[in-house]
Design an enzyme around this catalytic site. Structure first.
Site, PDB file in Angstrom:
ATOM      1  N   ARG A   2       0.854  -1.195   0.000  1.00 49.80           N
ATOM      2  CA  ARG A   2       0.000   0.000   0.000  1.00 49.80           C
ATOM      3  C   ARG A   2       0.887   1.240   0.000  1.00 49.80           C
ATOM      4  O   ARG A   2       1.647   1.469   0.942  1.00 49.80           O
ATOM      5  CB  ARG A   2      -0.927   0.009   1.223  1.00 49.80           C
TER       6      ARG A   2
ATOM      7  N   SER B 214     -12.795  -3.980   1.427  1.00 47.16           N
ATOM      8  CA  SER B 214     -13.007  -3.394   2.755  1.00 47.16           C
ATOM      9  C   SER B 214     -14.494  -3.191   3.005  1.00 47.16           C
ATOM     10  O   SER B 214     -15.190  -2.575   2.197  1.00 47.16           O
ATOM     11  CB  SER B 214     -12.292  -2.038   2.855  1.00 47.16           C
TER      12      SER B 214
ATOM     13  N   LYS C 266      -4.056   5.428   8.085  1.00 46.98           N
ATOM     14  CA  LYS C 266      -4.946   5.554   6.931  1.00 46.98           C
ATOM     15  C   LYS C 266      -5.961   6.641   7.239  1.00 46.98           C
ATOM     16  O   LYS C 266      -6.885   6.443   8.026  1.00 46.98           O
ATOM     17  CB  LYS C 266      -5.639   4.221   6.641  1.00 46.98           C
TER      18      LYS C 266
END
Length: 222
Positions: free
Chosen positions: A42, A111, A142
């Site tokens: 990520r 998600s 995040k």
């Protein structure tokens, strides 16, 4: 390629802002030696070329060890690097489109942070192999993760689905057993490994706690 088997148990999500100046490959290699079972790349700020290069290097590191690489959001990068899968969020490409692009032989994660998001995703669920649910605790890694849902929120999603779930968001050793008890197959960690002075030792401690939690909840074993 056939769709690889995967173990959500100890799922490392990389973050380029954590653990510097230690090299990403060094951190991931140490974490895998400590018991990480799945890795997600990520890096939302990386340029495409750099992200493809990082993904290829990780595939070369992980594939001989039988550990899949999942790329966050970027289906194009996953295909270019021959990664094993892609994880998308609620605001990313629809999981059905990801599946069409990837074909049947790669992993797709989605998600889902609440029963409402689960309901909104109902038509896409057939394209998905696992769900990431959270954040369990508030997290700084995040910015768009949303409000913490706690173990009750995790359990509420787990009761709706037969898909395996990985708990994410503010996960450390103390969150592992309650997450597994609430229905998670495993836990996704960022800072607990990426920020550790010794990523291998950090992963070993987390994996030991996970193994104990799974032993108490055999139905969640991979």
């Amino acid at each position: 390629m056939t769709r690889p088997a995967f173990d959500l148990g100890l799922y490392l999500v990389t973050d380029p802002s954590i653990g510097q100046p230690r090299a990403l490959l060094d951190t991931v290699a140490a974490a895998v030696a400590g018991g990480v079972t799945l890795v997600q790349l990520r890096d939302p700020l990386a340029e495409t070329g750099a992200l493809v290069a990082a993904a290829r290097a990780l595939v070369a590191l992980l594939r001989p060890k039988g550990i899949p690489l999942i790329v966050n959001d970027r289906t194009d990068v996953a295909l270019a690097a021959d990664a094993e899968g892609v994880h998308v969020g609620q605001g990313d490409m629809d999981a059905r489109d990801v599946r069409r692009l990837l074909g049947p032989d790669r992993i797709v994660g989605l998600s889902v942070g609440s029963p409402a998001e689960y309901a909104a995703s109902a038509e896409a669920l057939a394209a998905v192999d696992y769900l990431g649910t959270g954040p369990i605790r508030m997290t700084a890694t995040k910015a768009d993760a949303g409000a913490a849902i706690g173990f009750e929120g995790l359990g509420a999603v787990a009761r709706l689905t037969a898909l395996p779930i990985v708990a994410i968001g503010g996960i450390g050793a103390a969150e592992i057993a309650p997450s597994v008890a609430a229905g998670a197959r495993g836990v996704a960690v960022v800072s607990a490994i990426m920020a550790a002075a010794d990523p291998k030792a950090a992963a070993e401690a987390l994996r030991a706690e996970l193994d104990r939690a799974r032993a108490r909840q055999p139905e969640t074993a991979a």
